[in-house]
Scaffold this active site. Structure first.
Site, PDB file in Angstrom:
ATOM      1  N   SER A 186       0.731  -1.344  -0.004  1.00 39.36           N
ATOM      2  CA  SER A 186       0.023  -0.059   0.133  1.00 39.36           C
ATOM      3  C   SER A 186       0.763   1.291  -0.022  1.00 39.36           C
ATOM      4  O   SER A 186       0.211   2.374  -0.327  1.00 39.36           O
ATOM      5  CB  SER A 186      -0.895   0.062   1.232  1.00 39.36           C
ATOM      6  OG  SER A 186      -0.060  -0.112   2.276  1.00 39.36           O
ATOM      7  N   HIS A 214      -5.445  -3.930  -1.549  1.00 39.62           N
ATOM      8  CA  HIS A 214      -5.430  -2.604  -2.641  1.00 39.62           C
ATOM      9  C   HIS A 214      -5.722  -3.421  -4.045  1.00 39.62           C
ATOM     10  O   HIS A 214      -5.411  -2.598  -4.932  1.00 39.62           O
ATOM     11  CB  HIS A 214      -4.224  -2.135  -2.384  1.00 39.62           C
ATOM     12  CG  HIS A 214      -4.174  -1.003  -1.248  1.00 39.62           C
ATOM     13  ND1 HIS A 214      -4.599   0.156  -1.581  1.00 39.62           N
ATOM     14  CD2 HIS A 214      -3.664  -1.059  -0.192  1.00 39.62           C
ATOM     15  CE1 HIS A 214      -4.635   0.903  -0.457  1.00 39.62           C
ATOM     16  NE2 HIS A 214      -4.070   0.180   0.705  1.00 39.62           N
ATOM     17  N   LYS A 244     -12.398  -0.499   0.163  1.00 35.55           N
ATOM     18  CA  LYS A 244     -11.375   0.222  -0.569  1.00 35.55           C
ATOM     19  C   LYS A 244     -12.161   0.394  -1.950  1.00 35.55           C
ATOM     20  O   LYS A 244     -13.110   1.354  -2.096  1.00 35.55           O
ATOM     21  CB  LYS A 244      -9.957  -0.238  -0.817  1.00 35.55           C
ATOM     22  CG  LYS A 244      -9.401  -0.017   0.561  1.00 35.55           C
ATOM     23  CD  LYS A 244      -7.986  -0.855   0.607  1.00 35.55           C
ATOM     24  CE  LYS A 244      -7.471  -0.266   2.002  1.00 35.55           C
ATOM     25  NZ  LYS A 244      -6.831  -1.454   2.728  1.00 35.55           N
TER      26      LYS A 244
HETATM   27  C1  LIG Z   1      -6.910  -1.666   4.092  1.00 33.37           C
HETATM   28  C2  LIG Z   1      -6.128  -2.967   4.577  1.00 33.37           C
HETATM   29  C3  LIG Z   1      -6.843  -3.780   5.248  1.00 33.37           C
HETATM   30  C4  LIG Z   1      -7.744  -3.224   6.429  1.00 33.37           C
HETATM   31  O1  LIG Z   1      -9.108  -3.461   5.497  1.00 33.37           O
HETATM   32  P1  LIG Z   1     -10.385  -2.528   6.004  1.00 33.37           P
HETATM   33  O2  LIG Z   1     -11.323  -3.207   5.491  1.00 33.37           O
HETATM   34  O3  LIG Z   1     -10.149  -1.125   5.997  1.00 33.37           O
HETATM   35  O4  LIG Z   1     -10.163  -3.027   7.482  1.00 33.37           O
HETATM   36  C5  LIG Z   1      -6.136  -5.014   5.327  1.00 33.37           C
HETATM   37  N1  LIG Z   1      -5.063  -5.370   4.701  1.00 33.37           N
HETATM   38  C6  LIG Z   1      -4.452  -4.635   3.988  1.00 33.37           C
HETATM   39  C7  LIG Z   1      -3.421  -4.870   3.250  1.00 33.37           C
HETATM   40  C8  LIG Z   1      -5.039  -3.295   3.636  1.00 33.37           C
HETATM   41  O5  LIG Z   1      -4.380  -2.499   3.057  1.00 33.37           O
END
Ligand SMILES: *Cc1c(COP(=O)(O)O)cnc(C)c1O
Length: 397
Positions: A186, A214, A244
């Protein structure tokens, strides 16, 4: 009377963070988290959300949520295993499995919860986990919760992974060994080397776990990094988020029917935390339907990302090695990075600075997240601001 020990702890630690400039002040939005946001009464071009496809404000999702709230109410009323499983949850899980090309899927309240749930349901203190050093915080916490031995390998270093996989499996110390990686990292936007990871996993009989928060909705015609590499039947756990690219909230694990059946009886956030709200579940299902029918939004996302990245490079910025829409502008020094982000903000661009400890010391950056919802005019305006502020601060010439 409240605890003096706690008061002392908080004052000391909050003071220390503030002194070092590491205390994060939160700016509440006074608008939806779309391509333009309102903060402190001012409209800004938003380059900081994970709302990749603009679905967070999509009319079709809003309608689906509203209609479902009218029928089912706002809350699910119980945990999934008591009577908080509504048919809208089952429909979402069926759609997710179809979308990910797996036998089954299970939905959780967040992507973070997926990693709390899935790792410790399968791994225990007699096992080992090979984990990329740049994996997301929720993976790190999920691994800790399992009490398995965590063996970190250097970021995307396949020789290091192979050597550590060999050592762990040949040691005879562990019942099971798993390899865990983010699908897309990310902070830098690089993609995990999944074909090589899967090959190493096959050689040493490793369980494979890809957290594609992502990558989902972004790569592989929306189905994610695993699909992008054509490996849908060779990865045991595919984690995704619904918060996301999908634009709502929640997370899921996709895999074999047996794996999902096991998670339904053994994963603690499924058993002990109330399920996704019906409106959210329906909005997520609508999003998956939209992505299954057309790749229009992904195409627009990649077009916008390519345009912004090329523009920033042309201005002379270091955008790192991103292979995805995640577009870092690497400044280096932490204080300078924060000052840069603040000046962008004053000129009308909201792009958050990301500094140590989220990224290694000395690699401070402003991270840009272009979306399908940005117009060409917005991106041009953002580039104009980047040129002005960068020259003013001597970052570009
Ligand atoms: C954003 C993210 C999460 C968390 O996801 P949420 O639905 O916001 O709790 C978990 N793992 C990775 C790799 C992320 O980038």
């Amino acid at each position: 009377m409240t605890s003096k020990v706690l008061d002392h702890f908080l004052q000391e630690n909050l003071g220390s963070l503030k002194e070092k400039g590491l205390y994060n002040e939160i700016d509440p939005l006074q608008s939806a988290n779309g391509p333009i946001i309102k903060v402190g009464g001012k409209e800004l071009i938003n380059l900081s959300s994970n709302n990749y496809l603009g679905l967070a404000t999509d009319e079709r999702l809003k309608q689906a949520a509203k209609a479902t709230i009218d029928e089912y109410g706002v809350g699910a009323g119980a945990v999934r295993t008591i009577n908080g499983t509504l048919d809208v949850h089952i429909k979402l899980e069926e759609k997710l499995a179809e979308f990910k090309h797996t036998e089954a899927a299970i939905a959780y309240q967040s992507g973070f919860n997926c990693n709390m749930a899935a790792i410790s349901a399968v791994m225990d203190k007699n096992d080992a986990i090979l984990s990329d050093e740049l994996n997301h915080a929720s993976i790190i916490d999920g691994c800790r919760l399992s009490r398995a031995k965590v063996i970190r390998y250097n970021h995307s270093d396949m020789e290091d992974l192979r050597a550590k996989a060999k050592e762990a499996t040949e040691s005879g110390l562990y019942n099971k060994v798993m390899v865990i990686t983010d699908g897309v990292f990310s902070m830098d936007g690089d993609i995990a080397k999944l074909p090589e990871i899967v090959k190493i996993a096959q050689e040493f009989d490793l369980l494979t776990y890809v957290d594609d928060a992502h990558g989902s909705g972004v790569l592989g015609k929306g189905a994610g990094t695993v699909k992008h590499f054509g490996l849908s039947d060779q990865v045991d756990f595919q984690i995704g988020t619904l918060s996301k690219a999908i634009g709502v909230v929640g997370g899921y694990v996709a895999g074999s029917k047996d794996l999902i059946d096991w998670l339904k009886v053994r994963s603690r956030p499924f058993l002990f935390s109330t399920s996704l709200t019906p409106g959210d579940a329906a909005a997520c299902t609508k999003a998956i339907e939209i992505l299954s029918e057309s790749t229009e939004l992904q195409e627009r996302l990649w077009e916008n990302a390519g345009y912004l990245k090329a523009g920033l490079k042309k201005l002379g910025y270091n955008t790192g090695d991103s292979e995805t829409p995640i577009t870092p502008v690497i400044i280096g020094d932490e204080v300078k990075t924060q000052a840069f982000s603040k000046r962008l903000n004053e000129e009308g661009v909201y792009a958050k600075s990301i500094v140590f400890p989220t990224v290694p010391s000395g690699t401070g950056r402003v991270r840009n997240m272009p979306t399908a919802a940005h117009t060409r005019e917005m991106l041009d305006e953002a580039l104009t601001v980047y040129e002005k502020v960068g020259k003013e601060m001597g970052i570009i010439s």
